[in-house]
Design an enzyme around this catalytic site. Structure first.
Site, PDB file in Angstrom:
ATOM      1  CG  HIS A 117     -29.188  -1.789  26.093  1.00  0.00           C
ATOM      2  ND1 HIS A 117     -28.370  -1.705  27.113  1.00  0.00           N
ATOM      3  CD2 HIS A 117     -30.327  -1.690  26.443  1.00  0.00           C
ATOM      4  CE1 HIS A 117     -29.038  -1.949  28.357  1.00  0.00           C
ATOM      5  NE2 HIS A 117     -30.345  -1.998  28.066  1.00  0.00           N
ATOM      6  CG  ASP A 118     -27.771  -0.569  17.907  1.00  0.00           C
ATOM      7  OD1 ASP A 118     -26.597  -0.162  18.025  1.00  0.00           O
ATOM      8  OD2 ASP A 118     -28.329  -1.027  16.832  1.00  0.00           O
ATOM      9  CG  HIS A 150     -37.850  -4.349  32.157  1.00  0.00           C
ATOM     10  ND1 HIS A 150     -37.597  -3.347  33.086  1.00  0.00           N
ATOM     11  CD2 HIS A 150     -36.941  -4.433  31.499  1.00  0.00           C
ATOM     12  CE1 HIS A 150     -36.507  -2.685  32.636  1.00  0.00           C
ATOM     13  NE2 HIS A 150     -36.075  -3.277  31.560  1.00  0.00           N
ATOM     14  CB  THR A 151     -43.120  -8.891  30.239  1.00  0.00           C
ATOM     15  OG1 THR A 151     -43.871 -10.154  30.328  1.00  0.00           O
ATOM     16  CG2 THR A 151     -42.794  -9.136  28.549  1.00  0.00           C
ATOM     17  NE  ARG A 191     -33.759  -6.461  29.595  1.00  0.00           N
ATOM     18  CZ  ARG A 191     -34.983  -7.186  29.487  1.00  0.00           C
ATOM     19  NH1 ARG A 191     -35.656  -7.212  28.318  1.00  0.00           N
ATOM     20  NH2 ARG A 191     -35.333  -8.021  30.664  1.00  0.00           N
ATOM     21  CG  ASN A 236     -24.602  -1.806  26.860  1.00  0.00           C
ATOM     22  OD1 ASN A 236     -26.018  -1.805  26.936  1.00  0.00           O
ATOM     23  ND2 ASN A 236     -23.899  -1.138  26.126  1.00  0.00           N
TER      24      ASN A 236
END
Length: 316
Positions: free
Chosen positions: A67-68, A192-193, A63, A95
């Site tokens: 997100h970065d 998302h696994t 993540r 975040n």
């Protein structure tokens, strides 16, 4: 003997031309070959040790990379702490699923002792995510290195991130604006696994009436989870620490946790991709690693566009 010497010189020239040279602009797979040859091993060993102690950390590292890169490009901006004059990206509600900041600090401290001022925090984040995927049973892949660290991190920039309330058409559109195909987007969603979602991100699906795209039994499962409050956690699939294709199989059972998950099976453009990945894990792995490499190149900063932070939490 002369031929061996010639080949050695030729190889050296190829390495330099390929961007291996210390300080050379442009990303390459072995950017730190000369300047910090221990960089890859330090990242790999540190992540391996951390995941042995806490396998759930893999999801946080993946993540973190996404997100970065999505905000300001892959420049380590998600690592910067807030100051009295600025609220940083990491304070954004979106975040809160990002974990592993202490691990990045640990890697950075080791690298600064080995080769000070050489390895960027942005590269550490990208390499840590790569290792987290592989160590969780996912595809083994490599990424170019040589990113520089950015100097901007503002919470308001995170408003541009994809939301868990987006439908498939919105996801295709916003990912398309960043150069990703629908297939890239679905493959990246397969990240998302790993990990969990907090009730806060999916409780809107449980209001009366409940989201009709959700299996009724699974709806009861999510309601039970949310009885523990907004921070209660629900796994995306049955193997939260294993990188596999079970996430896509869950979507076929109408058991996607987020609306933005389940919507991928409700749209004709993305449904066929989901079905393909649910049936063929090798295909998912191949597409995921290609999409991750593409993501790792989003708006990277090179040369004077950025810096190599001495401390990943603050600009130099």
């Amino acid at each position: 003997m002369a031929m061996a010497s010639f080949l050695a010189v030729f190889l050296l020239m190829e390495l330099i031309a390929g961007g291996y040279r210390d300080g050379a602009n442009g990303l390459s797979m072995n950017y730190y070959f000369f300047s910090c040859p221990s960089a890859e091993a330090i990242v790999r060993n540190t992540v391996t040790s951390a995941l042995q102690s806490d396998p759930t950390l893999a999801a946080g590292l993946v993540r973190m990379h996404f997100h970065d890169c999505w905000i300001q490009g892959c420049d380590g901006s998600v690592l910067l702490d807030s100051t009295k004059d600025n609220t940083a990206e990491k304070e954004s509600p979106g975040n809160q699923s990002v974990r592993g900041f202490e691990l990045i600090d640990d890697v950075k401290e080791q690298l600064e002792k080995q080769c000070p001022g050489v390895v960027s925090c942005a590269d550490i984040v990208a390499m840590a995510a790569r290792e987290a995927v592989a160590l969780s049973g996912g595809p083994v892949y490599d990424i170019p290195k040589g990113r520089k660290d950015g100097r901007r991190s503002k919470i308001e920039d995170t408003l541009n991130a994809p939301a868990p309330t987006f439908n498939a058409s919105e996801l295709v559109r916003v990912f398309g604006l960043r150069g990703f195909s629908a297939q890239d987007m679905v493959a990246l969603s397969g990240g998302h696994t790993l990990g969990v979602a907090r009730c806060l991100t999916f409780k809107n699906r449980l209001s009366d009436p409940a989201d009709p795209t959700m299996d009724s039994y699974f709806s009861k499962t999510l309601s039970k989870t949310c009885s523990g409050g907004d921070d209660a956690e629900q796994t995306f699939d049955m193997t939260r620490n294993n990188f596999d294709n079970f996430y896509f199989q869950a979507l076929q059972r109408k058991s996607g946790v987020l609306f933005s998950d389940q919507t991928l099976y409700n749209n004709p453009i993305t449904k066929s991709i989901v079905k393909g990945y649910a049936m063929n894990q090798a295909k998912f792995f191949l597409d995921f690693q290609q999409a991750m490499v593409k993501m790792s190149l989003l708006d990277v900063k090179e040369g004077s566009q950025g810096e190599v932070r001495a401390d990943c939490r603050k600009i130099n």
